[in-house]
Motif scaffolding. Structure first.
Motif, PDB file in Angstrom:
ATOM      1  N   LYS A 181       0.785  -1.265   0.044  1.00  0.00           N
ATOM      2  CA  LYS A 181       0.070   0.005  -0.099  1.00  0.00           C
ATOM      3  C   LYS A 181       1.020   1.215   0.154  1.00  0.00           C
ATOM      4  CE  LYS A 181      -3.703   2.455   2.510  1.00  0.00           C
ATOM      5  NZ  LYS A 181      -4.619   2.500   3.672  1.00  0.00           N
ATOM      6  N   ASN A 182       0.772   2.018  -1.045  1.00  0.00           N
ATOM      7  CA  ASN A 182       1.518   3.352  -1.136  1.00  0.00           C
ATOM      8  C   ASN A 182       3.178   2.943  -0.676  1.00  0.00           C
ATOM      9  OD1 ASN A 182      -0.666   4.746  -2.080  1.00  0.00           O
ATOM     10  ND2 ASN A 182      -1.079   5.168   0.128  1.00  0.00           N
ATOM     11  N   PHE A 183       3.489   1.843  -1.300  1.00  0.00           N
ATOM     12  CA  PHE A 183       4.802   1.388  -1.183  1.00  0.00           C
ATOM     13  C   PHE A 183       5.875   1.724  -2.155  1.00  0.00           C
ATOM     14  CE2 PHE A 183       7.832  -2.232  -0.744  1.00  0.00           C
ATOM     15  CZ  PHE A 183       8.533  -2.001   0.563  1.00  0.00           C
ATOM     16  N   VAL A 184       6.987   2.202  -1.604  1.00  0.00           N
ATOM     17  CA  VAL A 184       7.937   2.418  -2.628  1.00  0.00           C
ATOM     18  C   VAL A 184       9.093   1.992  -2.155  1.00  0.00           C
ATOM     19  CG1 VAL A 184       9.241   4.305  -3.853  1.00  0.00           C
ATOM     20  CG2 VAL A 184       6.960   4.706  -3.176  1.00  0.00           C
ATOM     21  N   PRO A 185       9.468   0.606  -2.799  1.00  0.00           N
ATOM     22  CA  PRO A 185      10.668   0.185  -2.310  1.00  0.00           C
ATOM     23  C   PRO A 185      11.930   1.051  -2.436  1.00  0.00           C
ATOM     24  CG  PRO A 185      10.114  -0.455  -4.607  1.00  0.00           C
ATOM     25  CD  PRO A 185       8.953   0.271  -3.891  1.00  0.00           C
ATOM     26  N   THR A 186      12.683   0.706  -1.619  1.00  0.00           N
ATOM     27  CA  THR A 186      14.076   1.405  -1.427  1.00  0.00           C
ATOM     28  C   THR A 186      15.140   0.998  -2.393  1.00  0.00           C
ATOM     29  OG1 THR A 186      13.918   1.823   0.927  1.00  0.00           O
ATOM     30  CG2 THR A 186      16.099   2.359  -0.080  1.00  0.00           C
ATOM     31  N   PRO A 187      15.353   1.908  -3.374  1.00  0.00           N
ATOM     32  CA  PRO A 187      16.209   1.389  -4.692  1.00  0.00           C
ATOM     33  C   PRO A 187      17.832   0.990  -3.986  1.00  0.00           C
ATOM     34  CG  PRO A 187      16.067   3.888  -4.544  1.00  0.00           C
ATOM     35  CD  PRO A 187      15.072   3.360  -3.504  1.00  0.00           C
ATOM     36  N   THR A 188      18.211   0.030  -4.429  1.00  0.00           N
ATOM     37  CA  THR A 188      19.332  -0.552  -3.985  1.00  0.00           C
ATOM     38  C   THR A 188      20.587   0.456  -4.699  1.00  0.00           C
ATOM     39  OG1 THR A 188      18.708  -2.817  -3.924  1.00  0.00           O
ATOM     40  CG2 THR A 188      21.142  -2.484  -4.027  1.00  0.00           C
ATOM     41  N   PRO A 189      21.187   0.958  -3.807  1.00  0.00           N
ATOM     42  CA  PRO A 189      22.491   1.832  -4.354  1.00  0.00           C
ATOM     43  C   PRO A 189      23.560   1.212  -5.175  1.00  0.00           C
ATOM     44  CG  PRO A 189      22.873   1.464  -2.013  1.00  0.00           C
ATOM     45  CD  PRO A 189      21.667   0.965  -2.355  1.00  0.00           C
ATOM     46  N   ILE A 190      23.742   1.861  -6.213  1.00  0.00           N
ATOM     47  CA  ILE A 190      24.851   1.077  -7.191  1.00  0.00           C
ATOM     48  C   ILE A 190      26.024   1.889  -6.826  1.00  0.00           C
ATOM     49  CG2 ILE A 190      25.460   0.653  -9.520  1.00  0.00           C
ATOM     50  CD1 ILE A 190      22.500   0.730 -10.288  1.00  0.00           C
ATOM     51  N   PRO A 191      26.990   1.334  -6.597  1.00  0.00           N
ATOM     52  CA  PRO A 191      28.223   1.530  -6.261  1.00  0.00           C
ATOM     53  C   PRO A 191      28.979   2.386  -7.483  1.00  0.00           C
ATOM     54  CG  PRO A 191      28.576  -0.600  -6.357  1.00  0.00           C
ATOM     55  CD  PRO A 191      27.126  -0.157  -6.277  1.00  0.00           C
ATOM     56  N   SER A 192      29.319   3.811  -7.565  1.00  0.00           N
ATOM     57  CA  SER A 192      29.782   4.352  -8.463  1.00  0.00           C
ATOM     58  C   SER A 192      31.216   4.317  -8.350  1.00  0.00           C
ATOM     59  CB  SER A 192      29.442   5.874  -8.422  1.00  0.00           C
ATOM     60  OG  SER A 192      29.915   6.495  -7.235  1.00  0.00           O
ATOM     61  N   ILE A 193      31.962   4.209  -9.526  1.00  0.00           N
ATOM     62  CA  ILE A 193      33.332   4.178  -9.861  1.00  0.00           C
ATOM     63  C   ILE A 193      33.794   5.493  -9.909  1.00  0.00           C
ATOM     64  CG2 ILE A 193      35.196   3.046 -11.069  1.00  0.00           C
ATOM     65  CD1 ILE A 193      33.499   1.024 -11.572  1.00  0.00           C
ATOM     66  N   SER A 194      34.442   6.175  -8.945  1.00  0.00           N
ATOM     67  CA  SER A 194      34.950   7.646  -9.056  1.00  0.00           C
ATOM     68  C   SER A 194      36.391   7.490  -9.790  1.00  0.00           C
ATOM     69  CB  SER A 194      34.965   8.222  -7.501  1.00  0.00           C
ATOM     70  OG  SER A 194      35.676   7.304  -6.784  1.00  0.00           O
ATOM     71  N   GLU A 195      37.050   6.614  -9.349  1.00  0.00           N
ATOM     72  CA  GLU A 195      38.251   6.493 -10.073  1.00  0.00           C
ATOM     73  C   GLU A 195      38.513   5.586 -11.423  1.00  0.00           C
ATOM     74  OE1 GLU A 195      41.263   5.436  -7.316  1.00  0.00           O
ATOM     75  OE2 GLU A 195      40.751   6.940  -5.729  1.00  0.00           O
ATOM     76  N   THR A 196      39.015   6.191 -12.210  1.00  0.00           N
ATOM     77  CA  THR A 196      39.266   5.632 -13.560  1.00  0.00           C
ATOM     78  C   THR A 196      40.541   4.671 -13.353  1.00  0.00           C
ATOM     79  OG1 THR A 196      38.358   7.643 -14.764  1.00  0.00           O
ATOM     80  CG2 THR A 196      39.427   6.023 -16.107  1.00  0.00           C
ATOM     81  N   PRO A 197      40.116   3.367 -13.784  1.00  0.00           N
ATOM     82  CA  PRO A 197      41.232   2.489 -13.526  1.00  0.00           C
ATOM     83  C   PRO A 197      42.365   2.715 -14.577  1.00  0.00           C
ATOM     84  CG  PRO A 197      39.296   1.230 -14.273  1.00  0.00           C
ATOM     85  CD  PRO A 197      38.792   2.649 -13.969  1.00  0.00           C
ATOM     86  N   THR A 198      43.453   2.615 -13.850  1.00  0.00           N
ATOM     87  CA  THR A 198      44.703   3.016 -14.527  1.00  0.00           C
ATOM     88  C   THR A 198      45.242   1.795 -15.336  1.00  0.00           C
ATOM     89  OG1 THR A 198      46.126   2.619 -12.838  1.00  0.00           O
ATOM     90  CG2 THR A 198      45.576   4.822 -13.150  1.00  0.00           C
TER      91      THR A 198
END
Length: 240
Positions: A136-153
Protein backbone atom coordinates in the motif's frame (compact mmCIF):
# COMPACT_ATOMS: atom_id res chain seq x y z
CA UNK A 1 29.07 -46.42 -2.77
CA UNK A 2 26.85 -43.32 -2.87
CA UNK A 3 25.49 -44.38 -6.30
CA UNK A 4 24.58 -47.80 -4.95
CA UNK A 5 22.80 -46.27 -1.95
CA UNK A 6 20.89 -43.88 -4.22
CA UNK A 7 19.79 -46.79 -6.43
CA UNK A 8 18.58 -48.69 -3.38
CA UNK A 9 16.78 -45.70 -1.86
CA UNK A 10 14.95 -44.75 -5.07
CA UNK A 11 12.55 -47.75 -5.13
CA UNK A 12 11.91 -47.38 -1.40
CA UNK A 13 11.03 -43.71 -1.87
CA UNK A 14 8.65 -44.61 -4.68
CA UNK A 15 6.99 -47.24 -2.52
CA UNK A 16 6.75 -44.77 0.38
CA UNK A 17 5.20 -42.14 -1.88
CA UNK A 18 2.60 -44.63 -3.10
CA UNK A 19 1.80 -45.76 0.42
CA UNK A 20 1.55 -42.18 1.71
CA UNK A 21 -0.63 -41.32 -1.29
CA UNK A 22 -2.98 -44.12 -0.41
CA UNK A 23 -3.04 -43.21 3.30
CA UNK A 24 -3.10 -39.41 2.83
CA UNK A 25 -4.09 -38.69 -0.78
CA UNK A 26 -4.14 -35.12 -2.10
CA UNK A 27 -7.53 -33.39 -2.02
CA UNK A 28 -6.79 -29.72 -2.68
CA UNK A 29 -5.78 -28.15 -5.97
CA UNK A 30 -5.35 -24.35 -5.85
CA UNK A 31 -5.30 -21.79 -8.65
CA UNK A 32 -2.37 -19.93 -7.00
CA UNK A 33 0.11 -20.49 -4.21
CA UNK A 34 1.10 -16.83 -3.62
CA UNK A 35 -0.49 -13.46 -4.48
CA UNK A 36 0.91 -9.89 -4.54
CA UNK A 37 -1.33 -6.76 -4.59
CA UNK A 38 0.00 -3.26 -5.30
CA UNK A 39 -2.33 -0.48 -4.14
CA UNK A 40 -2.12 3.34 -4.25
CA UNK A 41 -4.54 5.80 -2.69
CA UNK A 42 -7.45 6.41 -5.08
CA UNK A 43 -7.33 2.95 -6.69
CA UNK A 44 -10.15 0.41 -6.35
CA UNK A 45 -9.79 -2.26 -3.68
CA UNK A 46 -8.09 -5.41 -5.00
CA UNK A 47 -10.29 -8.46 -5.57
CA UNK A 48 -9.17 -11.96 -6.48
CA UNK A 49 -11.04 -15.18 -7.32
CA UNK A 50 -9.20 -18.12 -5.81
CA UNK A 51 -10.10 -21.44 -7.44
CA UNK A 52 -10.27 -24.54 -5.20
CA UNK A 53 -10.77 -28.04 -6.66
CA UNK A 54 -11.43 -31.43 -5.05
CA UNK A 55 -8.90 -33.91 -6.48
CA UNK A 56 -9.43 -36.48 -3.71
CA UNK A 57 -11.05 -39.91 -3.74
CA UNK A 58 -14.29 -38.88 -2.08
CA UNK A 59 -16.60 -35.96 -1.41
CA UNK A 60 -15.20 -33.51 1.17
CA UNK A 61 -15.82 -30.17 2.75
CA UNK A 62 -13.50 -27.27 1.99
CA UNK A 63 -13.03 -24.50 4.57
CA UNK A 64 -11.18 -21.21 3.93
CA UNK A 65 -9.78 -18.91 6.64
CA UNK A 66 -7.17 -16.13 7.05
CA UNK A 67 -4.66 -15.16 9.69
CA UNK A 68 -5.24 -11.38 9.20
CA UNK A 69 -8.39 -9.24 9.46
CA UNK A 70 -7.84 -7.18 6.28
CA UNK A 71 -8.66 -10.11 3.94
CA UNK A 72 -12.39 -10.79 3.51
CA UNK A 73 -13.40 -14.15 1.95
CA UNK A 74 -16.64 -15.56 0.67
CA UNK A 75 -17.92 -18.09 -1.83
CA UNK A 76 -18.56 -16.60 -5.25
CA UNK A 77 -22.26 -15.62 -5.58
CA UNK A 78 -22.91 -15.91 -1.83
CA UNK A 79 -22.33 -13.60 1.08
CA UNK A 80 -20.23 -14.56 4.07
CA UNK A 81 -19.88 -18.20 3.02
CA UNK A 82 -16.48 -19.71 3.83
CA UNK A 83 -17.25 -23.44 3.60
CA UNK A 84 -18.58 -25.67 0.84
CA UNK A 85 -18.89 -29.39 0.10
CA UNK A 86 -17.41 -30.53 -3.18
CA UNK A 87 -17.74 -33.82 -5.01
CA UNK A 88 -14.69 -35.42 -6.63
CA UNK A 89 -13.34 -33.28 -9.51
CA UNK A 90 -15.64 -30.36 -8.66
CA UNK A 91 -14.32 -26.85 -7.96
CA UNK A 92 -15.40 -23.48 -6.55
CA UNK A 93 -14.18 -19.88 -6.54
CA UNK A 94 -13.65 -17.97 -3.32
CA UNK A 95 -13.63 -14.17 -3.61
CA UNK A 96 -10.73 -12.47 -1.76
CA UNK A 97 -11.56 -8.85 -0.87
CA UNK A 98 -8.42 -6.95 0.22
CA UNK A 99 -9.51 -4.19 2.63
CA UNK A 100 -6.79 -1.59 2.08
CA UNK A 101 -8.59 0.87 4.40
CA UNK A 102 -7.75 -1.36 7.40
CA UNK A 103 -3.96 -1.27 6.96
CA UNK A 104 -1.29 1.42 7.11
CA UNK A 105 0.97 2.40 4.28
CA UNK A 106 3.76 0.00 3.56
CA UNK A 107 4.17 -3.68 2.85
CA UNK A 108 1.73 -6.03 4.61
CA UNK A 109 1.89 -9.83 4.72
CA UNK A 110 -1.00 -12.28 5.22
CA UNK A 111 -1.94 -15.90 4.63
CA UNK A 112 -4.97 -17.88 3.40
CA UNK A 113 -5.54 -21.41 4.81
CA UNK A 114 -7.63 -24.03 2.99
CA UNK A 115 -8.59 -27.30 4.73
CA UNK A 116 -10.12 -30.40 3.16
CA UNK A 117 -12.29 -32.07 5.86
CA UNK A 118 -13.74 -35.60 5.88
CA UNK A 119 -17.53 -35.50 6.11
CA UNK A 120 -17.92 -38.58 8.36
CA UNK A 121 -15.63 -37.74 11.29
CA UNK A 122 -14.67 -34.11 10.55
CA UNK A 123 -10.92 -35.02 10.36
CA UNK A 124 -8.65 -32.87 8.20
CA UNK A 125 -7.58 -34.73 5.08
CA UNK A 126 -5.20 -32.04 3.76
CA UNK A 127 -4.20 -28.41 4.40
CA UNK A 128 -2.68 -25.92 1.96
CA UNK A 129 -1.74 -22.23 2.30
CA UNK A 130 -1.59 -19.19 0.02
CA UNK A 131 0.73 -16.29 0.89
CA UNK A 132 -0.66 -12.76 0.41
CA UNK A 133 1.47 -9.59 0.03
CA UNK A 134 -0.13 -6.11 0.00
CA UNK A 135 1.99 -3.11 -1.01
CA UNK A 136 0.00 0.00 0.00
CA UNK A 137 1.60 3.22 -1.25
CA UNK A 138 4.80 1.32 -0.90
CA UNK A 139 7.92 2.58 -2.64
CA UNK A 140 10.76 0.11 -2.39
CA UNK A 141 14.09 1.60 -1.47
CA UNK A 142 16.34 1.42 -4.50
CA UNK A 143 19.48 -0.53 -4.02
CA UNK A 144 22.42 1.88 -4.27
CA UNK A 145 24.74 1.14 -7.13
CA UNK A 146 28.34 1.78 -6.22
CA UNK A 147 29.83 4.43 -8.46
CA UNK A 148 33.35 4.14 -9.73
CA UNK A 149 34.94 7.52 -9.05
CA UNK A 150 38.39 6.58 -10.08
CA UNK A 151 39.24 5.57 -13.57
CA UNK A 152 41.27 2.43 -13.42
CA UNK A 153 44.70 3.02 -14.79
CA UNK A 154 46.19 0.74 -17.32
CA UNK A 155 48.32 -1.91 -15.86
CA UNK A 156 51.90 -1.03 -16.71
CA UNK A 157 53.53 -3.48 -19.01
CA UNK A 158 56.76 -4.69 -17.62
CA UNK A 159 59.70 -4.23 -19.97
CA UNK A 160 62.75 -6.37 -19.89
CA UNK A 161 65.92 -4.38 -19.15
CA UNK A 162 69.13 -5.78 -20.48
CA UNK A 163 71.76 -6.07 -17.79
CA UNK A 164 75.32 -5.84 -19.18
CA UNK A 165 77.37 -8.86 -18.41
CA UNK A 166 80.44 -8.24 -16.31
CA UNK A 167 83.42 -9.88 -17.95
CA UNK A 168 86.31 -10.75 -15.76
CA UNK A 169 89.71 -10.50 -17.40
CA UNK A 170 92.21 -12.91 -15.92
CA UNK A 171 95.79 -11.68 -16.22
CA UNK A 172 98.47 -14.36 -16.49
CA UNK A 173 100.39 -14.87 -13.33
CA UNK A 174 104.06 -14.11 -13.80
CA UNK A 175 106.26 -15.99 -11.46
CA UNK A 176 109.49 -14.28 -10.67
CA UNK A 177 112.32 -16.63 -10.02
CA UNK A 178 114.71 -15.40 -7.45
CA UNK A 179 117.97 -14.23 -8.94
CA UNK A 180 120.91 -16.14 -7.65
CA UNK A 181 123.62 -13.98 -6.39
CA UNK A 182 126.96 -15.28 -7.52
CA UNK A 183 129.15 -16.29 -4.72
CA UNK A 184 132.02 -14.00 -4.08
CA UNK A 185 134.13 -16.84 -2.69
CA UNK A 186 137.12 -17.53 -4.90
CA UNK A 187 137.31 -21.12 -6.00
CA UNK A 188 140.57 -23.03 -5.50
CA UNK A 189 142.77 -24.07 -8.40
CA UNK A 190 140.81 -26.17 -10.94
CA UNK A 191 142.58 -29.28 -12.20
CA UNK A 192 141.63 -30.12 -15.81
CA UNK A 193 142.22 -33.67 -16.99
CA UNK A 194 143.14 -33.85 -20.69
CA UNK A 195 141.22 -36.11 -23.06
CA UNK A 196 142.97 -39.17 -24.39
CA UNK A 197 142.62 -38.06 -28.03
CA UNK A 198 143.79 -34.54 -27.50
CA UNK A 199 147.38 -33.59 -27.14
CA UNK A 200 148.08 -32.51 -23.68
CA UNK A 201 149.25 -29.03 -23.14
CA UNK A 202 150.69 -27.55 -20.03
CA UNK A 203 147.99 -26.45 -17.60
CA UNK A 204 148.14 -22.96 -16.36
CA UNK A 205 147.30 -22.65 -12.76
CA UNK A 206 145.26 -19.61 -11.76
CA UNK A 207 146.01 -18.56 -8.31
CA UNK A 208 143.72 -16.28 -6.40
CA UNK A 209 144.58 -12.66 -6.82
CA UNK A 210 146.28 -11.11 -3.99
CA UNK A 211 144.91 -8.16 -2.21
CA UNK A 212 145.29 -4.93 -4.19
CA UNK A 213 147.16 -3.55 -1.28
CA UNK A 214 150.18 -5.91 -1.70
CA UNK A 215 150.26 -5.97 -5.57
CA UNK A 216 152.47 -9.17 -5.46
CA UNK A 217 151.75 -12.68 -6.86
CA UNK A 218 151.89 -15.62 -4.50
CA UNK A 219 154.18 -18.43 -5.65
CA UNK A 220 153.00 -22.10 -6.06
CA UNK A 221 154.29 -24.55 -3.48
CA UNK A 222 157.15 -26.76 -4.56
CA UNK A 223 155.36 -30.05 -3.96
CA UNK A 224 152.49 -29.00 -6.25
CA UNK A 225 154.94 -28.21 -9.05
CA UNK A 226 156.58 -31.64 -8.77
CA UNK A 227 153.23 -33.41 -8.84
CA UNK A 228 152.15 -31.59 -11.98
CA UNK A 229 155.40 -32.41 -13.81
CA UNK A 230 155.05 -36.07 -12.94
CA UNK A 231 151.54 -36.13 -14.42
CA UNK A 232 152.68 -34.40 -17.60
CA UNK A 233 155.65 -36.77 -17.97
CA UNK A 234 153.35 -39.81 -17.55
CA UNK A 235 150.97 -38.58 -20.33
CA UNK A 236 153.89 -37.87 -22.59
CA UNK A 237 155.25 -41.46 -22.33
CA UNK A 238 151.80 -42.91 -22.92
CA UNK A 239 151.37 -40.95 -26.09
CA UNK A 240 154.78 -41.93 -27.54
Amino acid sequence: MSTLVAKLLFPFSMILALVSGVINPSYIQLGAESLVFDYKTGDSRPLYFLNVKNIGQQKARFDITSNVDWIFMTQEGLDNTKSIQLDVENSVNFVLDIRTDLVANGQQLGEIIIDAVRLEDKTILETQKVSITLNKNFVPTPTPIPSISETPTDTPVSTATEIPLITTQISPVVSVAPTQTPSKTLMPTVRVSPSASVKAEPIKLVSPSASPETGKQTEMPEETKKSIWRIITGWFFKLF
